[in-house]
Design a protein around this motif. Sequence first.
Motif, PDB file in Angstrom:
ATOM      1  N   ALA A  37     -21.948   4.848  -8.738  1.00  0.00           N
ATOM      2  CA  ALA A  37     -20.659   4.149  -8.829  1.00  0.00           C
ATOM      3  C   ALA A  37     -19.770   4.817  -9.871  1.00  0.00           C
ATOM      4  CB  ALA A  37     -20.888   2.682  -9.166  1.00  0.00           C
ATOM      5  N   ARG A  38     -20.360   5.200 -11.021  1.00  0.00           N
ATOM      6  CA  ARG A  38     -19.582   5.904 -12.047  1.00  0.00           C
ATOM      7  C   ARG A  38     -19.046   7.216 -11.523  1.00  0.00           C
ATOM      8  NH1 ARG A  38     -23.823   5.552 -15.462  1.00  0.00           N
ATOM      9  NH2 ARG A  38     -23.993   3.383 -16.008  1.00  0.00           N
ATOM     10  N   ALA A  39     -19.853   7.924 -10.722  1.00  0.00           N
ATOM     11  CA  ALA A  39     -19.419   9.196 -10.150  1.00  0.00           C
ATOM     12  C   ALA A  39     -18.245   8.992  -9.201  1.00  0.00           C
ATOM     13  CB  ALA A  39     -20.579   9.867  -9.421  1.00  0.00           C
ATOM     14  N   ARG A  40     -18.168   7.802  -8.582  1.00  0.00           N
ATOM     15  CA  ARG A  40     -17.049   7.486  -7.680  1.00  0.00           C
ATOM     16  C   ARG A  40     -15.850   6.926  -8.431  1.00  0.00           C
ATOM     17  NH1 ARG A  40     -21.284   4.972  -4.849  1.00  0.00           N
ATOM     18  NH2 ARG A  40     -20.433   2.938  -5.424  1.00  0.00           N
ATOM     19  N   GLY A  41     -15.979   6.780  -9.748  1.00  0.00           N
ATOM     20  CA  GLY A  41     -14.859   6.312 -10.543  1.00  0.00           C
ATOM     21  C   GLY A  41     -14.908   4.856 -10.928  1.00  0.00           C
ATOM     22  N   ARG A  42     -15.932   4.132 -10.545  1.00  0.00           N
ATOM     23  CA  ARG A  42     -16.055   2.719 -10.905  1.00  0.00           C
ATOM     24  C   ARG A  42     -16.740   2.625 -12.269  1.00  0.00           C
ATOM     25  NH1 ARG A  42     -14.685  -1.776  -8.138  1.00  0.00           N
ATOM     26  NH2 ARG A  42     -16.468  -2.680  -9.157  1.00  0.00           N
ATOM     27  N   LEU A  43     -16.130   1.916 -13.190  1.00  0.00           N
ATOM     28  CA  LEU A  43     -16.704   1.815 -14.524  1.00  0.00           C
ATOM     29  C   LEU A  43     -17.532   0.555 -14.706  1.00  0.00           C
ATOM     30  CD1 LEU A  43     -13.667   3.037 -16.628  1.00  0.00           C
ATOM     31  CD2 LEU A  43     -15.672   4.319 -15.899  1.00  0.00           C
ATOM     32  N   GLY A  44     -17.300  -0.457 -13.905  1.00  0.00           N
ATOM     33  CA  GLY A  44     -18.037  -1.695 -14.042  1.00  0.00           C
ATOM     34  C   GLY A  44     -17.385  -2.609 -15.058  1.00  0.00           C
ATOM     35  N   GLY A  45     -17.891  -3.799 -15.151  1.00  0.00           N
ATOM     36  CA  GLY A  45     -17.339  -4.765 -16.086  1.00  0.00           C
ATOM     37  C   GLY A  45     -16.198  -5.555 -15.477  1.00  0.00           C
ATOM     38  N   ARG A  46     -15.749  -6.513 -16.221  1.00  0.00           N
ATOM     39  CA  ARG A  46     -14.673  -7.372 -15.754  1.00  0.00           C
ATOM     40  C   ARG A  46     -13.330  -6.664 -15.877  1.00  0.00           C
ATOM     41  NH1 ARG A  46     -14.098 -13.675 -17.171  1.00  0.00           N
ATOM     42  NH2 ARG A  46     -12.171 -14.044 -16.056  1.00  0.00           N
ATOM     43  N   PRO A  47     -12.465  -6.788 -14.870  1.00  0.00           N
ATOM     44  CA  PRO A  47     -11.143  -6.160 -14.955  1.00  0.00           C
ATOM     45  C   PRO A  47     -10.305  -6.781 -16.071  1.00  0.00           C
ATOM     46  CG  PRO A  47     -11.593  -6.891 -12.703  1.00  0.00           C
ATOM     47  CD  PRO A  47     -12.684  -7.422 -13.572  1.00  0.00           C
ATOM     48  N   GLU A  48      -9.398  -6.008 -16.605  1.00  0.00           N
ATOM     49  CA  GLU A  48      -8.511  -6.496 -17.652  1.00  0.00           C
ATOM     50  C   GLU A  48      -7.586  -7.569 -17.084  1.00  0.00           C
ATOM     51  OE1 GLU A  48      -8.221  -5.617 -20.945  1.00  0.00           O
ATOM     52  OE2 GLU A  48     -10.019  -4.394 -20.735  1.00  0.00           O
ATOM     53  N   LYS A  49      -7.296  -8.572 -17.870  1.00  0.00           N
ATOM     54  CA  LYS A  49      -6.425  -9.664 -17.443  1.00  0.00           C
ATOM     55  C   LYS A  49      -4.957  -9.233 -17.474  1.00  0.00           C
ATOM     56  CE  LYS A  49      -5.526 -14.017 -16.507  1.00  0.00           C
ATOM     57  NZ  LYS A  49      -5.881 -14.657 -15.269  1.00  0.00           N
ATOM     58  N   LEU A  50      -4.577  -8.477 -18.508  1.00  0.00           N
ATOM     59  CA  LEU A  50      -3.190  -8.064 -18.677  1.00  0.00           C
ATOM     60  C   LEU A  50      -3.051  -6.557 -18.516  1.00  0.00           C
ATOM     61  CD1 LEU A  50      -2.332 -10.148 -21.883  1.00  0.00           C
ATOM     62  CD2 LEU A  50      -2.041 -10.814 -19.505  1.00  0.00           C
ATOM     63  N   ASP A  51      -1.977  -6.130 -17.853  1.00  0.00           N
ATOM     64  CA  ASP A  51      -1.721  -4.693 -17.740  1.00  0.00           C
ATOM     65  C   ASP A  51      -0.837  -4.247 -18.916  1.00  0.00           C
ATOM     66  OD1 ASP A  51       0.807  -5.584 -17.106  1.00  0.00           O
ATOM     67  OD2 ASP A  51       0.672  -5.086 -14.979  1.00  0.00           O
ATOM     68  N   LYS A  52      -0.458  -2.981 -18.927  1.00  0.00           N
ATOM     69  CA  LYS A  52       0.316  -2.427 -20.053  1.00  0.00           C
ATOM     70  C   LYS A  52       1.666  -3.125 -20.216  1.00  0.00           C
ATOM     71  CE  LYS A  52      -2.276   0.964 -21.535  1.00  0.00           C
ATOM     72  NZ  LYS A  52      -2.779   1.003 -22.899  1.00  0.00           N
ATOM     73  N   LYS A  53       2.333  -3.393 -19.098  1.00  0.00           N
ATOM     74  CA  LYS A  53       3.644  -4.038 -19.160  1.00  0.00           C
ATOM     75  C   LYS A  53       3.537  -5.438 -19.755  1.00  0.00           C
ATOM     76  CE  LYS A  53       7.494  -5.332 -16.175  1.00  0.00           C
ATOM     77  NZ  LYS A  53       7.985  -5.420 -14.799  1.00  0.00           N
ATOM     78  N   GLU A  54       2.539  -6.186 -19.314  1.00  0.00           N
ATOM     79  CA  GLU A  54       2.335  -7.537 -19.840  1.00  0.00           C
ATOM     80  C   GLU A  54       1.930  -7.504 -21.311  1.00  0.00           C
ATOM     81  OE1 GLU A  54       0.926  -9.960 -15.872  1.00  0.00           O
ATOM     82  OE2 GLU A  54      -0.551  -8.736 -16.939  1.00  0.00           O
ATOM     83  N   LEU A  55       1.165  -6.484 -21.704  1.00  0.00           N
ATOM     84  CA  LEU A  55       0.762  -6.349 -23.098  1.00  0.00           C
ATOM     85  C   LEU A  55       1.972  -6.094 -23.994  1.00  0.00           C
ATOM     86  CD1 LEU A  55      -1.445  -6.219 -25.204  1.00  0.00           C
ATOM     87  CD2 LEU A  55      -1.780  -3.821 -24.620  1.00  0.00           C
ATOM     88  N   GLU A  56       2.893  -5.258 -23.528  1.00  0.00           N
ATOM     89  CA  GLU A  56       4.107  -5.005 -24.298  1.00  0.00           C
ATOM     90  C   GLU A  56       4.936  -6.277 -24.429  1.00  0.00           C
ATOM     91  OE1 GLU A  56       4.789  -2.331 -26.053  1.00  0.00           O
ATOM     92  OE2 GLU A  56       2.867  -1.536 -25.371  1.00  0.00           O
ATOM     93  N   MET A  57       5.011  -7.065 -23.340  1.00  0.00           N
ATOM     94  CA  MET A  57       5.749  -8.325 -23.385  1.00  0.00           C
ATOM     95  C   MET A  57       5.078  -9.291 -24.361  1.00  0.00           C
ATOM     96  SD  MET A  57       6.710 -10.968 -20.323  1.00  0.00           S
ATOM     97  CE  MET A  57       7.718  -9.816 -19.427  1.00  0.00           C
ATOM     98  N   LEU A  58       3.752  -9.305 -24.357  1.00  0.00           N
ATOM     99  CA  LEU A  58       3.003 -10.166 -25.276  1.00  0.00           C
ATOM    100  C   LEU A  58       3.323  -9.800 -26.722  1.00  0.00           C
ATOM    101  CD1 LEU A  58      -0.569 -11.365 -24.945  1.00  0.00           C
ATOM    102  CD2 LEU A  58      -0.006 -10.074 -26.970  1.00  0.00           C
ATOM    103  N   LYS A  59       3.335  -8.513 -27.013  1.00  0.00           N
ATOM    104  CA  LYS A  59       3.630  -8.059 -28.373  1.00  0.00           C
ATOM    105  C   LYS A  59       5.053  -8.438 -28.776  1.00  0.00           C
ATOM    106  CE  LYS A  59       0.501  -4.156 -28.531  1.00  0.00           C
ATOM    107  NZ  LYS A  59       0.396  -2.691 -28.654  1.00  0.00           N
ATOM    108  N   THR A  60       5.982  -8.327 -27.831  1.00  0.00           N
ATOM    109  CA  THR A  60       7.368  -8.694 -28.111  1.00  0.00           C
ATOM    110  C   THR A  60       7.477 -10.176 -28.411  1.00  0.00           C
ATOM    111  OG1 THR A  60       8.128  -6.934 -26.634  1.00  0.00           O
ATOM    112  CG2 THR A  60       9.711  -8.648 -27.194  1.00  0.00           C
TER     113      THR A  60
END
Length: 89
Positions: A37-60
């Motif tokens: 799975a790692r070789a196919r690009g899957r890292l495992g674990g739970r996906p992040e709740k917020l993306d970069k855009k939402e994180l910037e909005m959170l910081k603002t």
Amino acid sequence: MDKASATGQLMFHLFAAFAEFERNLIHERSAAGRAAARARGRLGGRPEKLDKKELEMLKTLVANGTPITDIAQRWGVSRTTVYRYLEKE
């Protein structure tokens, strides 16, 4: 099965050895699956709740003085999650 007799003890040890062997096979197969799975690009674990855009909005919002509780309710996460995201970056 009578574990007091020599035959009973032998059978008990054989069953235990087979169980251990099967457990080791499961472990090896799981490790191979994760590596594939790692070789196919899957890292495992739970996906992040917020993306970069939402994180910037959170910081603002935090910089503007919005209460953490209100921010957490807006994205449907706990206050701890908001603090964790603020520590990450």
